[in-house]
Design a protein around this motif. Structure first.
Motif, PDB file in Angstrom:
ATOM      1  N   GLY A   1      63.387  14.608   4.085  1.00 47.81           N
ATOM      2  CA  GLY A   1      62.663  13.503   4.684  1.00 47.81           C
ATOM      3  C   GLY A   1      62.965  13.334   6.154  1.00 47.81           C
ATOM      4  O   GLY A   1      63.559  14.210   6.801  1.00 47.81           O
ATOM      5  N   ALA A   2      62.555  12.175   6.673  1.00 45.69           N
ATOM      6  CA  ALA A   2      62.689  11.913   8.103  1.00 45.69           C
ATOM      7  C   ALA A   2      62.545  10.416   8.351  1.00 45.69           C
ATOM      8  O   ALA A   2      62.147   9.651   7.464  1.00 45.69           O
ATOM      9  CB  ALA A   2      61.622  12.681   8.891  1.00 45.69           C
ATOM     10  N   ALA A   3      62.859  10.021   9.570  1.00 53.01           N
ATOM     11  CA  ALA A   3      62.710   8.629   9.979  1.00 53.01           C
ATOM     12  C   ALA A   3      62.258   8.583  11.420  1.00 53.01           C
ATOM     13  O   ALA A   3      62.554   9.485  12.213  1.00 53.01           O
ATOM     14  CB  ALA A   3      64.030   7.867   9.816  1.00 53.01           C
ATOM     15  N   HIS A   4      61.530   7.522  11.759  1.00 52.21           N
ATOM     16  CA  HIS A   4      61.025   7.383  13.118  1.00 52.21           C
ATOM     17  C   HIS A   4      60.949   5.917  13.494  1.00 52.21           C
ATOM     18  O   HIS A   4      60.462   5.089  12.726  1.00 52.21           O
ATOM     19  CB  HIS A   4      59.635   8.009  13.235  1.00 52.21           C
ATOM     20  N   ASN A   5      61.455   5.609  14.676  1.00 49.84           N
ATOM     21  CA  ASN A   5      61.324   4.273  15.251  1.00 49.84           C
ATOM     22  C   ASN A   5      60.279   4.337  16.359  1.00 49.84           C
ATOM     23  O   ASN A   5      60.530   4.897  17.423  1.00 49.84           O
ATOM     24  CB  ASN A   5      62.675   3.793  15.792  1.00 49.84           C
ATOM     25  N   GLY A   6      59.101   3.793  16.085  1.00 52.94           N
ATOM     26  CA  GLY A   6      58.023   3.828  17.063  1.00 52.94           C
ATOM     27  C   GLY A   6      58.056   2.672  18.042  1.00 52.94           C
ATOM     28  O   GLY A   6      57.228   2.628  18.966  1.00 52.94           O
ATOM     29  N   GLU A   7      58.990   1.742  17.874  1.00 51.68           N
ATOM     30  CA  GLU A   7      59.046   0.552  18.723  1.00 51.68           C
ATOM     31  C   GLU A   7      60.033   0.775  19.869  1.00 51.68           C
ATOM     32  O   GLU A   7      61.046   0.084  19.989  1.00 51.68           O
ATOM     33  CB  GLU A   7      59.435  -0.657  17.872  1.00 51.68           C
ATOM     34  N   ARG A   8      59.727   1.744  20.697  1.00 49.03           N
ATOM     35  CA  ARG A   8      60.616   2.146  21.781  1.00 49.03           C
ATOM     36  C   ARG A   8      59.817   2.326  23.057  1.00 49.03           C
ATOM     37  O   ARG A   8      58.897   3.154  23.120  1.00 49.03           O
ATOM     38  CB  ARG A   8      61.313   3.463  21.425  1.00 49.03           C
ATOM     39  N   SER A   9      60.175   1.585  24.065  1.00 51.08           N
ATOM     40  CA  SER A   9      59.471   1.695  25.343  1.00 51.08           C
ATOM     41  C   SER A   9      59.652   3.068  25.965  1.00 51.08           C
ATOM     42  O   SER A   9      58.735   3.578  26.626  1.00 51.08           O
ATOM     43  CB  SER A   9      59.960   0.607  26.307  1.00 51.08           C
ATOM     44  N   ASP A  10      60.827   3.700  25.746  1.00 50.86           N
ATOM     45  CA  ASP A  10      61.030   5.025  26.326  1.00 50.86           C
ATOM     46  C   ASP A  10      60.103   6.057  25.704  1.00 50.86           C
ATOM     47  O   ASP A  10      59.596   6.951  26.402  1.00 50.86           O
ATOM     48  CB  ASP A  10      62.498   5.455  26.201  1.00 50.86           C
ATOM     49  N   LEU A  11      59.856   5.953  24.392  1.00 47.25           N
ATOM     50  CA  LEU A  11      58.925   6.877  23.752  1.00 47.25           C
ATOM     51  C   LEU A  11      57.501   6.651  24.241  1.00 47.25           C
ATOM     52  O   LEU A  11      56.749   7.599  24.468  1.00 47.25           O
ATOM     53  CB  LEU A  11      58.966   6.710  22.234  1.00 47.25           C
ATOM     54  N   LEU A  12      57.119   5.402  24.365  1.00 54.58           N
ATOM     55  CA  LEU A  12      55.772   5.100  24.834  1.00 54.58           C
ATOM     56  C   LEU A  12      55.541   5.658  26.231  1.00 54.58           C
ATOM     57  O   LEU A  12      54.465   6.187  26.533  1.00 54.58           O
ATOM     58  CB  LEU A  12      55.535   3.593  24.804  1.00 54.58           C
ATOM     59  N   ILE A  13      56.554   5.554  27.081  1.00 50.32           N
ATOM     60  CA  ILE A  13      56.440   6.130  28.429  1.00 50.32           C
ATOM     61  C   ILE A  13      56.314   7.651  28.337  1.00 50.32           C
ATOM     62  O   ILE A  13      55.475   8.270  29.000  1.00 50.32           O
ATOM     63  CB  ILE A  13      57.663   5.745  29.290  1.00 50.32           C
ATOM     64  N   LEU A  14      57.146   8.257  27.495  1.00 54.82           N
ATOM     65  CA  LEU A  14      57.110   9.706  27.344  1.00 54.82           C
ATOM     66  C   LEU A  14      55.727  10.179  26.913  1.00 54.82           C
ATOM     67  O   LEU A  14      55.161  11.115  27.515  1.00 54.82           O
ATOM     68  CB  LEU A  14      58.156  10.137  26.306  1.00 54.82           C
ATOM     69  N   TYR A  15      55.161   9.548  25.879  1.00 55.79           N
ATOM     70  CA  TYR A  15      53.860   9.995  25.385  1.00 55.79           C
ATOM     71  C   TYR A  15      52.718   9.581  26.301  1.00 55.79           C
ATOM     72  O   TYR A  15      51.657  10.214  26.287  1.00 55.79           O
ATOM     73  CB  TYR A  15      53.645   9.491  23.955  1.00 55.79           C
ATOM     74  N   GLU A  16      52.931   8.570  27.110  1.00 54.92           N
ATOM     75  CA  GLU A  16      51.899   8.217  28.091  1.00 54.92           C
ATOM     76  C   GLU A  16      51.754   9.312  29.143  1.00 54.92           C
ATOM     77  O   GLU A  16      50.647   9.564  29.636  1.00 54.92           O
ATOM     78  CB  GLU A  16      52.238   6.883  28.758  1.00 54.92           C
ATOM     79  N   PHE A  17      52.857   9.982  29.461  1.00 52.57           N
ATOM     80  CA  PHE A  17      52.768  11.095  30.410  1.00 52.57           C
ATOM     81  C   PHE A  17      51.810  12.174  29.904  1.00 52.57           C
ATOM     82  O   PHE A  17      51.192  12.884  30.692  1.00 52.57           O
ATOM     83  CB  PHE A  17      54.148  11.710  30.650  1.00 52.57           C
TER      84      PHE A  17
END
Length: 402
Positions: free
Chosen positions: A204-220
């Motif tokens: 399995g796996a886990a993911h925390n999507g509530e991260r401003s750093d991830l949102l910035i990364l994927y916005e790039f």
């Protein structure tokens, strides 16, 4: 439909005997089944505006992570995963069984860990003010980084925390590589059990999507869905994905091992296949999915398909082109209800496929475009599809146990 031995001669039959899911829709199988049948979606359009996220549902961590010290030293993604893993072990009836847990393999898909955003901002602000000397950076490293930060940033610490909290202490492997990592985690775990190298495994796996750093990364990369939520198939060419927080784990084991301990299966995991299209020319994902489809063996003419379609382009349009070539299949896009959960998307699809087979029904569509259609036929075979937003494709065949 052909028996397992016809398409996989000489291999051990592998059952899914435990399912643990904790997402934006809640925790556990009943809560998810009710939410899916009610077509419920939990999104937050305000907290990270203009970006949209599917936040993790409020959960009392003590139920699966009883020690407060363990909870404190984990970051959110590890708490999510450790909690979901505990649910899977409970579901399989092996929680607290040291004899089985002591030899249970564990194959995890994980990201690169979480950043300490305030520390990052302090360093960046220092650069803006012209303070970029080695002494400044050393001071920040000495004073700002707490000892447990590096634990939060180690990908294999999800497996480590599951071992500490739940006692799973057989062999352990952690794969990185976003969506493709969990596809290969499932593929290798299945291969080990099918070939007799292992009896039982936690995947399995886990993911925390509530991260401003991830949102910035994927916005790039222009991957984020912005402003207003829409179901996956209703997003236009400039759609994108809405990150979701979720943990999904499964216990899989050989039929003989399960029967020896009196365990009942949710479903059978028959095959997992993976690929990595180069994606240099339009249509390569569609072709890769067709190649994978041909490797699954004998399929029903009017079967069911769960896809982790991201909503990002151009991969979603290419996946839709593949689906259009198989119009007899009842399709469900899990990204509409759960958001895109990166490493967790494929095991989440496996979990929902096994749950649907065990409940004797496919949950209803949640799609205004007409691609997803109603079906009343009890599913005996479900294909799970994963096509990464950037790289990696895979499929699994989940079947009813005969």
């Amino acid at each position: 439909m052909t028996e397992l031995k016809s398409s996989n001669p000489g291999l051990v039959e592998v059952w899914i005997t435990g399912i643990g899911i904790a997402t934006s829709l809640g925790e556990g199988l009943d809560a998810h089944w009710d939410a899916l049948n009610a077509r419920r979606v939990n999104v937050d359009e305000q907290r990270f505006a203009p970006y949209i996220v599917h936040p993790w549902a409020p959960i009392k961590l003590d139920a699966q992570i009883p020690k407060k010290g363990d909870q404190r030293q984990m970051e959110a993604w590890q708490r999510i995963g450790t909690y979901a893993a505990g649910l899977a072990l409970d579901s399989a009836g092996v929680k607290g069984n040291p004899e089985i847990l002591g030899r249970m393999d564990m194959i995890i898909a994980a990201g690169g860990g979480e950043r300490d955003v305030p520390v990052d901002l302090a360093i960046l602000n220092g650069y803006v003010k012209g303070n970029s000397s080695p002494a400044f950076l050393n001071e920040r490293l000495m004073n700002d980084l707490r000892p447990t930060l590096f634990l939060a940033q180690l990908s294999n610490l999800l497996a480590g925390n599951i071992a500490i909290v739940h006692g799973v202490s057989g062999s352990s492997r952690t794969f990185m590589g976003e969506e493709a990592a969990s596809i290969d985690a499932a593929r290798i775990a299945l291969a080990r059990i099918a070939s007799g190298q292992s009896d039982i495994a936690l995947i399995g796996a886990a993911h925390n999507g509530e991260r401003s750093d991830l949102l910035i990364l994927y916005e790039f990369g222009d991957f984020n869905l912005k402003d207003k939520f829409a179901p996956v198939w209703a997003r236009d060419k400039n759609g994108g994905f809405a990150l979701g927080s979720a943990g999904a784990f499964l216990v899989i084991e050989s039929r003989a091992h399960a029967e020896a301990r009196g365990a009942k299966p949710y479903a059978r995991l028959t095959k997992v296949v993976s690929d990595r299209a180069q994606r240099k020319q339009p249509g390569e994902v569609t072709k890769a999915l067709e190649r994978l489809w041909s490797r699954l063996g004998i399929l029903d003419d009017d079967g069911n398909l769960l896809t982790g379609a991201t909503g990002a382009e151009p991969v979603t349009s290419e996946e839709r082109a593949f689906l259009n070539q198989h119009p007899g299949y009842a399709v469900r896009a899990t990204g509409t209800m759960f958001g895109h959960t990166l490493e967790t998307q494929f095991p989440l699809g496996l979990a929902l496929a096994a749950l649907s087979i065990s409940r004797g029904a496919l949950f209803p569509p949640n799609d205004p475009t007409g691609l997803e259609v109603e079906t009343s036929k009890p599913p005996t075979q479900i294909v799970v599809v994963g096509a990464g937003h950037w790289r990696g494709e895979g499929m699994a065949l989940v079947e009813a146990v005969k």
